[in-house]
Design a protein around this motif. Sequence first.
Motif, PDB file in Angstrom:
ATOM      1  N   LEU A 113       0.856  -1.187   0.000  1.00 37.52           N
ATOM      2  CA  LEU A 113       0.000   0.000   0.000  1.00 37.52           C
ATOM      3  C   LEU A 113       0.890   1.234   0.000  1.00 37.52           C
ATOM      4  O   LEU A 113       1.692   1.440   0.905  1.00 37.52           O
ATOM      5  N   ARG A 114       0.738   2.049  -1.029  1.00 34.86           N
ATOM      6  CA  ARG A 114       1.510   3.290  -1.113  1.00 34.86           C
ATOM      7  C   ARG A 114       0.534   4.463  -1.039  1.00 34.86           C
ATOM      8  O   ARG A 114      -0.082   4.843  -2.028  1.00 34.86           O
ATOM      9  N   GLY A 115       0.376   4.999   0.148  1.00 34.33           N
ATOM     10  CA  GLY A 115      -0.505   6.130   0.350  1.00 34.33           C
ATOM     11  C   GLY A 115       0.271   7.275   0.953  1.00 34.33           C
ATOM     12  O   GLY A 115       1.504   7.289   0.951  1.00 34.33           O
ATOM     13  N   PRO A 116      -0.446   8.257   1.506  1.00 35.51           N
ATOM     14  CA  PRO A 116       0.229   9.358   2.200  1.00 35.51           C
ATOM     15  C   PRO A 116       1.081   8.816   3.346  1.00 35.51           C
ATOM     16  O   PRO A 116       0.632   7.976   4.116  1.00 35.51           O
ATOM     17  N   GLN A 122       0.009  -4.788   3.210  1.00 39.50           N
ATOM     18  CA  GLN A 122      -1.397  -4.971   3.580  1.00 39.50           C
ATOM     19  C   GLN A 122      -1.851  -6.389   3.239  1.00 39.50           C
ATOM     20  O   GLN A 122      -1.563  -6.896   2.162  1.00 39.50           O
ATOM     21  N   LEU A 123      -2.547  -7.000   4.172  1.00 42.48           N
ATOM     22  CA  LEU A 123      -3.071  -8.351   3.993  1.00 42.48           C
ATOM     23  C   LEU A 123      -4.557  -8.364   4.299  1.00 42.48           C
ATOM     24  O   LEU A 123      -4.987  -7.865   5.338  1.00 42.48           O
ATOM     25  N   ALA A 124      -5.337  -8.921   3.380  1.00 46.76           N
ATOM     26  CA  ALA A 124      -6.779  -9.076   3.565  1.00 46.76           C
ATOM     27  C   ALA A 124      -7.102 -10.564   3.673  1.00 46.76           C
ATOM     28  O   ALA A 124      -6.765 -11.341   2.778  1.00 46.76           O
ATOM     29  N   LEU A 125      -7.731 -10.958   4.773  1.00 47.98           N
ATOM     30  CA  LEU A 125      -8.084 -12.360   5.015  1.00 47.98           C
ATOM     31  C   LEU A 125      -9.596 -12.500   5.127  1.00 47.98           C
ATOM     32  O   LEU A 125     -10.246 -11.693   5.795  1.00 47.98           O
ATOM     33  N   PRO A 126     -10.182 -13.535   4.505  1.00 47.54           N
ATOM     34  CA  PRO A 126     -11.635 -13.704   4.579  1.00 47.54           C
ATOM     35  C   PRO A 126     -12.096 -14.269   5.917  1.00 47.54           C
ATOM     36  O   PRO A 126     -11.428 -15.108   6.514  1.00 47.54           O
ATOM     37  N   ILE A 127     -13.242 -13.788   6.373  1.00 50.23           N
ATOM     38  CA  ILE A 127     -13.941 -14.381   7.516  1.00 50.23           C
ATOM     39  C   ILE A 127     -15.166 -15.093   6.953  1.00 50.23           C
ATOM     40  O   ILE A 127     -16.022 -14.474   6.323  1.00 50.23           O
ATOM     41  N   MET A 140      -8.241  -7.262   8.219  1.00 52.56           N
ATOM     42  CA  MET A 140      -7.294  -6.449   7.464  1.00 52.56           C
ATOM     43  C   MET A 140      -6.098  -6.129   8.353  1.00 52.56           C
ATOM     44  O   MET A 140      -6.256  -5.629   9.467  1.00 52.56           O
ATOM     45  N   MET A 141      -4.914  -6.441   7.862  1.00 48.52           N
ATOM     46  CA  MET A 141      -3.690  -6.150   8.607  1.00 48.52           C
ATOM     47  C   MET A 141      -2.806  -5.219   7.793  1.00 48.52           C
ATOM     48  O   MET A 141      -2.577  -5.447   6.599  1.00 48.52           O
ATOM     49  N   ARG A 142      -2.346  -4.163   8.438  1.00 43.31           N
ATOM     50  CA  ARG A 142      -1.403  -3.237   7.808  1.00 43.31           C
ATOM     51  C   ARG A 142      -0.130  -3.188   8.645  1.00 43.31           C
ATOM     52  O   ARG A 142      -0.181  -3.042   9.868  1.00 43.31           O
ATOM     53  N   GLY A 165      11.798  -2.918  -8.265  1.00 47.25           N
ATOM     54  CA  GLY A 165      13.069  -2.369  -7.818  1.00 47.25           C
ATOM     55  C   GLY A 165      12.958  -0.972  -7.235  1.00 47.25           C
ATOM     56  O   GLY A 165      13.970  -0.326  -6.954  1.00 47.25           O
ATOM     57  N   GLN A 166      11.723  -0.508  -7.026  1.00 48.12           N
ATOM     58  CA  GLN A 166      11.515   0.827  -6.487  1.00 48.12           C
ATOM     59  C   GLN A 166      11.626   0.811  -4.963  1.00 48.12           C
ATOM     60  O   GLN A 166      11.235  -0.152  -4.306  1.00 48.12           O
ATOM     61  N   LEU A 167      12.141   1.872  -4.411  1.00 48.02           N
ATOM     62  CA  LEU A 167      12.293   1.997  -2.972  1.00 48.02           C
ATOM     63  C   LEU A 167      10.920   1.968  -2.299  1.00 48.02           C
ATOM     64  O   LEU A 167      10.025   2.742  -2.642  1.00 48.02           O
ATOM     65  N   ALA A 168      10.739   1.059  -1.334  1.00 44.77           N
ATOM     66  CA  ALA A 168       9.475   0.956  -0.608  1.00 44.77           C
ATOM     67  C   ALA A 168       9.616   1.429   0.834  1.00 44.77           C
ATOM     68  O   ALA A 168       8.642   1.906   1.425  1.00 44.77           O
TER      69      ALA A 168
END
Length: 220
Positions: A113-116, A122-127, A140-142, A165-168
């Motif tokens: 996730l690249r936001g402000p 980010q991981l989304a798991l189903p319930i 949802m885990m961030r 290869g972009q800086l994260a």
Amino acid sequence: RHQITTQSQMLLEARGKLEKREIELTLASMVDLAESIATNTVTANALADSRGREIYLTPLLRNQKLAVPGASLTVVDYRGRPAASSADPAPDYTRDADFAAMMASGKPRAGILRGPGAAALQLALPIRYRLTEQTEGGVMMRIPLAGLLAPSNAIDGRWLKDAGGQLAAGRIPEHAHFSVDVPLSLSGSLAGLPLTLSVALDRDDAMRSVQVLMGVFLLI
């Protein structure tokens, strides 16, 4: 000089592998926690019951001691609205692409996730509701990527790169340095997520250190 360079690279590769393993273990433990909440039948039942949210979900998430500063766990309903969260205020996922993809497929979804501010994993798991196996919402885990890195200073540097290869996260040293790239080996719900750890050592400092070691070795 060639021998000194080779020795510096070998030392750096060893350090990179060690730090890589520490990151992998941290992520694995956090994913295990998120999965245990997502697959718990009490979570699915509480999601559909406002009283259950208050009694079970909210205290459960608020009491979690997450390994990475700034990380969050949020249980959301089928629309992405937060039911309970370790974060305050709780993030809203009604317009989140990873959540939407997870709900559409019924399978875990991981991404960067690249936001402000800083980038996050980010991981989304189903319930799933046990009786129907229908996806009723998600966990949802961030995880801020910068929180996975050991501290950097004027001599040592480390950063994470994405698939392109972009800086994260982290910062690439401006001065001359030796560096090695160590791809993370992620499994389970994070399998296939392309992240690479880069570690660097100031070139002049590395040369001095190896020269000292070689001098000591020759004196023995």
